[in-house]
Motif scaffolding. Structure first.
Motif, PDB file in Angstrom:
ATOM      1  N   GLU A 120      17.679  -7.374   7.639  1.00 27.97           N
ATOM      2  CA  GLU A 120      17.074  -7.789   6.369  1.00 27.97           C
ATOM      3  C   GLU A 120      15.726  -8.473   6.614  1.00 27.97           C
ATOM      4  OE1 GLU A 120      19.997 -10.206   4.522  1.00 27.97           O
ATOM      5  OE2 GLU A 120      21.103  -8.519   3.672  1.00 27.97           O
ATOM      6  N   HIS A 121      15.659  -9.311   7.618  1.00 28.17           N
ATOM      7  CA  HIS A 121      14.406  -9.997   7.933  1.00 28.17           C
ATOM      8  C   HIS A 121      13.330  -8.986   8.292  1.00 28.17           C
ATOM      9  CE1 HIS A 121      11.714 -13.071   9.426  1.00 28.17           C
ATOM     10  NE2 HIS A 121      11.600 -12.408  10.560  1.00 28.17           N
ATOM     11  N   ARG A 122      13.689  -7.953   9.050  1.00 31.38           N
ATOM     12  CA  ARG A 122      12.752  -6.918   9.458  1.00 31.38           C
ATOM     13  C   ARG A 122      12.234  -6.156   8.239  1.00 31.38           C
ATOM     14  NH1 ARG A 122       8.885  -5.451  12.619  1.00 31.38           N
ATOM     15  NH2 ARG A 122       8.827  -3.252  13.180  1.00 31.38           N
ATOM     16  N   LEU A 123      13.107  -5.836   7.318  1.00 30.17           N
ATOM     17  CA  LEU A 123      12.708  -5.125   6.103  1.00 30.17           C
ATOM     18  C   LEU A 123      11.725  -5.962   5.276  1.00 30.17           C
ATOM     19  CD1 LEU A 123      16.092  -3.553   4.959  1.00 30.17           C
ATOM     20  CD2 LEU A 123      14.049  -2.334   5.690  1.00 30.17           C
ATOM     21  N   HIS A 124      11.990  -7.247   5.138  1.00 30.78           N
ATOM     22  CA  HIS A 124      11.092  -8.113   4.372  1.00 30.78           C
ATOM     23  C   HIS A 124       9.722  -8.208   5.036  1.00 30.78           C
ATOM     24  CE1 HIS A 124      13.757  -9.323   1.220  1.00 30.78           C
ATOM     25  NE2 HIS A 124      14.715  -9.661   2.084  1.00 30.78           N
ATOM     26  N   THR A 125       9.694  -8.246   6.345  1.00 32.12           N
ATOM     27  CA  THR A 125       8.418  -8.312   7.073  1.00 32.12           C
ATOM     28  C   THR A 125       7.597  -7.050   6.827  1.00 32.12           C
ATOM     29  OG1 THR A 125       9.487  -9.619   8.781  1.00 32.12           O
ATOM     30  CG2 THR A 125       7.397  -8.606   9.366  1.00 32.12           C
ATOM     31  N   ASP A 165       4.703   3.583  -4.811  1.00 35.23           N
ATOM     32  CA  ASP A 165       5.165   3.434  -3.427  1.00 35.23           C
ATOM     33  C   ASP A 165       6.146   2.265  -3.296  1.00 35.23           C
ATOM     34  OD1 ASP A 165       3.630   5.530  -2.684  1.00 35.23           O
ATOM     35  OD2 ASP A 165       1.984   4.323  -1.869  1.00 35.23           O
ATOM     36  N   LEU A 166       5.769   1.174  -3.984  1.00 36.42           N
ATOM     37  CA  LEU A 166       6.661   0.004  -3.926  1.00 36.42           C
ATOM     38  C   LEU A 166       8.013   0.313  -4.553  1.00 36.42           C
ATOM     39  CD1 LEU A 166       4.210  -2.918  -4.746  1.00 36.42           C
ATOM     40  CD2 LEU A 166       5.403  -2.520  -2.600  1.00 36.42           C
ATOM     41  N   ASP A 167       7.977   1.023  -5.663  1.00 35.07           N
ATOM     42  CA  ASP A 167       9.257   1.405  -6.290  1.00 35.07           C
ATOM     43  C   ASP A 167      10.085   2.234  -5.312  1.00 35.07           C
ATOM     44  OD1 ASP A 167       8.664   0.073  -8.565  1.00 35.07           O
ATOM     45  OD2 ASP A 167       7.971   1.840  -9.678  1.00 35.07           O
ATOM     46  N   THR A 168       9.424   3.178  -4.656  1.00 39.83           N
ATOM     47  CA  THR A 168      10.137   4.028  -3.698  1.00 39.83           C
ATOM     48  C   THR A 168      10.710   3.183  -2.554  1.00 39.83           C
ATOM     49  OG1 THR A 168       8.586   5.805  -4.165  1.00 39.83           O
ATOM     50  CG2 THR A 168       9.926   6.037  -2.186  1.00 39.83           C
ATOM     51  N   MET A 169       9.860   2.254  -2.085  1.00 44.72           N
ATOM     52  CA  MET A 169      10.316   1.413  -0.969  1.00 44.72           C
ATOM     53  C   MET A 169      11.478   0.510  -1.384  1.00 44.72           C
ATOM     54  SD  MET A 169       6.840   0.283   0.965  1.00 44.72           S
ATOM     55  CE  MET A 169       7.728  -0.764   2.086  1.00 44.72           C
ATOM     56  N   PHE A 170      11.308  -0.103  -2.582  1.00 46.33           N
ATOM     57  CA  PHE A 170      12.393  -0.980  -3.051  1.00 46.33           C
ATOM     58  C   PHE A 170      13.688  -0.200  -3.249  1.00 46.33           C
ATOM     59  CE2 PHE A 170       9.095  -4.147  -4.487  1.00 46.33           C
ATOM     60  CZ  PHE A 170       9.568  -5.166  -3.664  1.00 46.33           C
ATOM     61  N   SER A 171      13.509   1.031  -3.776  1.00 48.15           N
ATOM     62  CA  SER A 171      14.697   1.865  -3.979  1.00 48.15           C
ATOM     63  C   SER A 171      15.369   2.180  -2.638  1.00 48.15           C
ATOM     64  CB  SER A 171      14.274   3.155  -4.696  1.00 48.15           C
ATOM     65  OG  SER A 171      15.389   4.008  -4.797  1.00 48.15           O
ATOM     66  N   ALA A 172      14.528   2.523  -1.645  1.00 46.96           N
ATOM     67  CA  ALA A 172      15.062   2.858  -0.318  1.00 46.96           C
ATOM     68  C   ALA A 172      15.726   1.642   0.323  1.00 46.96           C
ATOM     69  CB  ALA A 172      13.944   3.381   0.578  1.00 46.96           C
ATOM     70  N   ILE A 173      15.030   0.501   0.160  1.00 47.97           N
ATOM     71  CA  ILE A 173      15.580  -0.721   0.753  1.00 47.97           C
ATOM     72  C   ILE A 173      16.899  -1.098   0.059  1.00 47.97           C
ATOM     73  CG2 ILE A 173      15.212  -3.211   0.975  1.00 47.97           C
ATOM     74  CD1 ILE A 173      12.235  -2.549   1.433  1.00 47.97           C
ATOM     75  N   GLU A 223      18.936   0.916  -1.416  1.00 44.94           N
ATOM     76  CA  GLU A 223      19.954   1.875  -0.986  1.00 44.94           C
ATOM     77  C   GLU A 223      20.437   1.535   0.423  1.00 44.94           C
ATOM     78  OE1 GLU A 223      20.373   6.727  -0.591  1.00 44.94           O
ATOM     79  OE2 GLU A 223      18.612   5.847  -1.565  1.00 44.94           O
ATOM     80  N   LEU A 224      19.462   1.180   1.266  1.00 47.76           N
ATOM     81  CA  LEU A 224      19.806   0.819   2.642  1.00 47.76           C
ATOM     82  C   LEU A 224      20.704  -0.417   2.677  1.00 47.76           C
ATOM     83  CD1 LEU A 224      19.305   1.461   5.635  1.00 47.76           C
ATOM     84  CD2 LEU A 224      17.317  -0.050   5.550  1.00 47.76           C
ATOM     85  N   LYS A 263      25.844  -2.835   3.277  1.00 48.18           N
ATOM     86  CA  LYS A 263      26.913  -3.658   2.702  1.00 48.18           C
ATOM     87  C   LYS A 263      28.238  -2.898   2.733  1.00 48.18           C
ATOM     88  CE  LYS A 263      27.910  -6.360  -1.426  1.00 48.18           C
ATOM     89  NZ  LYS A 263      27.538  -6.602  -2.827  1.00 48.18           N
ATOM     90  N   THR A 264      28.154  -1.602   2.347  1.00 52.84           N
ATOM     91  CA  THR A 264      29.372  -0.777   2.335  1.00 52.84           C
ATOM     92  C   THR A 264      29.951  -0.647   3.747  1.00 52.84           C
ATOM     93  OG1 THR A 264      28.472   0.472   0.496  1.00 52.84           O
ATOM     94  CG2 THR A 264      30.302   1.470   1.691  1.00 52.84           C
ATOM     95  N   VAL A 265      29.043  -0.349   4.692  1.00 50.11           N
ATOM     96  CA  VAL A 265      29.487  -0.193   6.090  1.00 50.11           C
ATOM     97  C   VAL A 265      30.087  -1.502   6.598  1.00 50.11           C
ATOM     98  CG1 VAL A 265      28.674   0.137   8.455  1.00 50.11           C
ATOM     99  CG2 VAL A 265      27.887   1.656   6.651  1.00 50.11           C
ATOM    100  N   THR A 266      29.395  -2.595   6.270  1.00 52.49           N
ATOM    101  CA  THR A 266      29.879  -3.902   6.730  1.00 52.49           C
ATOM    102  C   THR A 266      31.245  -4.223   6.138  1.00 52.49           C
ATOM    103  OG1 THR A 266      27.589  -4.642   6.822  1.00 52.49           O
ATOM    104  CG2 THR A 266      29.276  -6.325   6.910  1.00 52.49           C
TER     105      THR A 266
END
Lengths: 407, 124
Positions: free
Chosen positions: A165-170, A285-293, A295-296, A301-304
């Motif tokens: 999560e920290h990496r994604l925010h960076t 682009d931000l919408d796409t990124m936020f959507s991807a993030i 989803e990720l 969360k599901t995997v965890t």
């Protein structure tokens, strides 16, 4: 036993007892089964009872230390030595001696039986210790597994998630910074162009001013040429041409100024369009990124959750197995219970051996006198009772379990 | 600090079984193969919080062991439980008179054994 009982009945009992003894000894040698032990003990007790009955019979019919009882049947005769059979008659001392021999013959068998029992005890103890050792290893492995699962759920998975999560925010923050800088740079470039246009417009105005002044000079020259008459005709032509050039220059400068205004408006519109387009693209682009993030994150969360569920399930099942292993370790106590019961049986058998040996000595004695028989019988009876009591204690001890008595 | 339980039994199977059950429950376990070994251990400075002893073992039986332990200074009130295959009332009374705290007939369920220990040793 009443005196009129025939010794033939006693001989029959002796035969049955001997057969039981032999059969049970064979069974022990082959099957090593507790039923065989019971059979053997039954035979030994039957022999004891038989001996007691015989002695009591003798005490009742004693006629000076010798007994003349003839066997009625052929199978009774088979118990007698060949010399007695040839004589066609049996005597009670002979029968008693034979009975004593039968009793004495039982003892090695019972000793063998005891050896078998002790071997079985030792074997089961060795196996039980081996099982215990293996169960302890299983328990240790399960304990390590549980510790690992417990550590995995907290110490290992959560840091990985937090790091991701920290990496994604960076990444997102860097993207936004780069985009903003790019927009500022583009606007700066367009602003420089607009300033240049503005400066060109000032130059155009200067040119138009020069053109207007030139036109005024040409007009004055024309007037002065007219005053000069014929001599000024040529100068009048020049003045006219200068005037025409001044007009053309002004018109050209005016056209350039209008063109510069159009360029300036176009640059302003382009700047707004650029900012709007870049903003739109950036939002996209931000919408796409936020959507991807998103989803990720949802996937993580599901995997965890699934992993956590699996770990919890594995831990629960492992703890159940660990509890079962402990129950199994507790169940090994049965070997000690069996050992003590078999030791009790062995003890009883040793008492029986001593008992039958005493009887064999008595009935084999040539000096069996009536005056001593009652005392001997009393001692033998005491031995028998002790053996019975030991057997009873052994049985009672095995029949009770799950008794907890806190005083 | 983990509580310590001393197990006295001439059966290796019993010693291993009890050690497995008690150590899994977080208890320290001291083992003795007979009464004499247990007494020597106590005199040597072992300080168990509880003793579990067999009845029939070697020269000295469990009841005799209890009498000897009760004579040692500092062991007047230590819980001592007999763990045996025997269940005669007379023997139980004899053990009680000698100073036994309880009587358990083998085989005992692990949970039951731990319940007794926790009842007799606070904090176990």
């Amino acid at each position: 036993m009443r005196p009129q009982y025939d010794l033939a009945a006693l001989a029959g009992l002796a035969s049955i007892a001997a057969a039981l003894t032999v059969l049970s000894g064979y069974a022990i040698g082959t099957e090593k089964d507790l039923d065989a032990i019971s059979l053997h003990m039954a035979a030994a007790f039957l022999i004891t009872l038989l001996a007691l009955a015989a002695m009591r019979y003798l005490t009742r019919v004693e006629t000076g230390g010798h007994y003349n009882v003839r066997p009625k049947h052929e199978h009774e005769r088979s118990l007698l030595p060949p010399s007695d059979r040839q004589n066609g008659a049996g005597s009670s001392p002979v029968l008693l001696r034979r009975l004593g021999e039968e009793l004495a013959a039982c003892n090695p068998i019972i000793h063998t039986l005891c050896d078998h029992v002790q071997n079985v005890v030792q074997n089961t103890e060795d196996v039980a210790i081996d099982i215990m050792t293996r169960l302890n290893r299983v328990d240790q492995a399960i304990t390590e597994l549980i510790d690992f699962l417990r550590a995995s759920s907290h110490d290992k998975i959560l840091p990985v998630i937090e790091q991701t999560e920290h990496r994604l925010h960076t990444i997102l923050s860097d993207f936004l910074t780069n985009r903003t800088e790019a927009i500022f740079e583009s606007r700066s470039h367009l602003g420089g162009i607009a300033d240049s246009v503005q400066r060109l417009d000032a130059i155009v105005q200067s040119i138009r001013k020069v053109a207007r002044q030139t036109n005024m000079l040409a007009l004055n020259a024309t007037i002065e040429a007219a005053r000069a008459g014929v001599a000024g005709r040529g100068f009048a032509v020049v003045a006219s041409e200068v005037k025409a050039l001044a007009r053309q220059t002004d018109q050209a400068a005016k056209d350039i100024g209008e063109g510069l205004h159009a360029l300036k408006d176009a640059i302003g519109e382009s700047m707004e369009a650029l900012v709007e387009r870049q903003g739109r693209e950036q939002r996209k682009d931000l919408d796409t990124m936020f959507s991807a993030i998103g989803e990720l994150e949802q996937n993580m969360k599901t995997v965890t959750e699934q992993q956590q569920e699996t770990l919890v399930k594995m831990r629960e099942e492992s703890e159940k197995i660990a509890h079962l292993v402990i129950d199994l370790i507790g169940s090994i106590q049965f070997q000690d219970v069996a050992r003590q019961k078999l030791n009790g049986v062995t003890g009883v058998l040793h008492q029986i051996v001593a008992h039958s040996a005493s009887l064999a000595d008595i009935v084999g004695s040539d000096h069996l006198g009536g005056e001593n028989i009652e005392g001997v019988l009393a001692a033998v009876e005491m031995q028998r009772r002790q053996a019975m009591e030991s057997s009873k204690i052994s049985h009672v001890a095995g029949a009770n379990s799950n008794i907890i008595d806190l005083f | 600090m983990a509580k310590k339980v001393m197990i006295v039994d001439d059966s290796q199977t019993m010693l291993m079984s009890m050690e497995g059950i008690l150590s899994k429950a977080g208890l320290d376990v001291a083992k003795a193969n007979n009464a004499e070994e247990a007494l020597a251990s106590l005199k040597g400075g072992a300080k168990p919080d509880m003793m579990i002893t067999d009845l029939n073992m070697g020269a000295m039986n469990g009841i005799q062991l209890i009498r000897e332990v009760r004579r040692l200074p500092g062991y007047q009130f230590m819980p001592i439980v007999m763990l045996t295959t025997e269940s005669q009332q007379a023997r139980r009374e004899e053990a009680k008179s000698a100073g036994a705290t309880g009587w358990i007939v083998k085989p005992v369920q692990p949970d039951s054994m731990l319940q007794v220990i926790r009842q007799l040793v606070p904090g176990a």
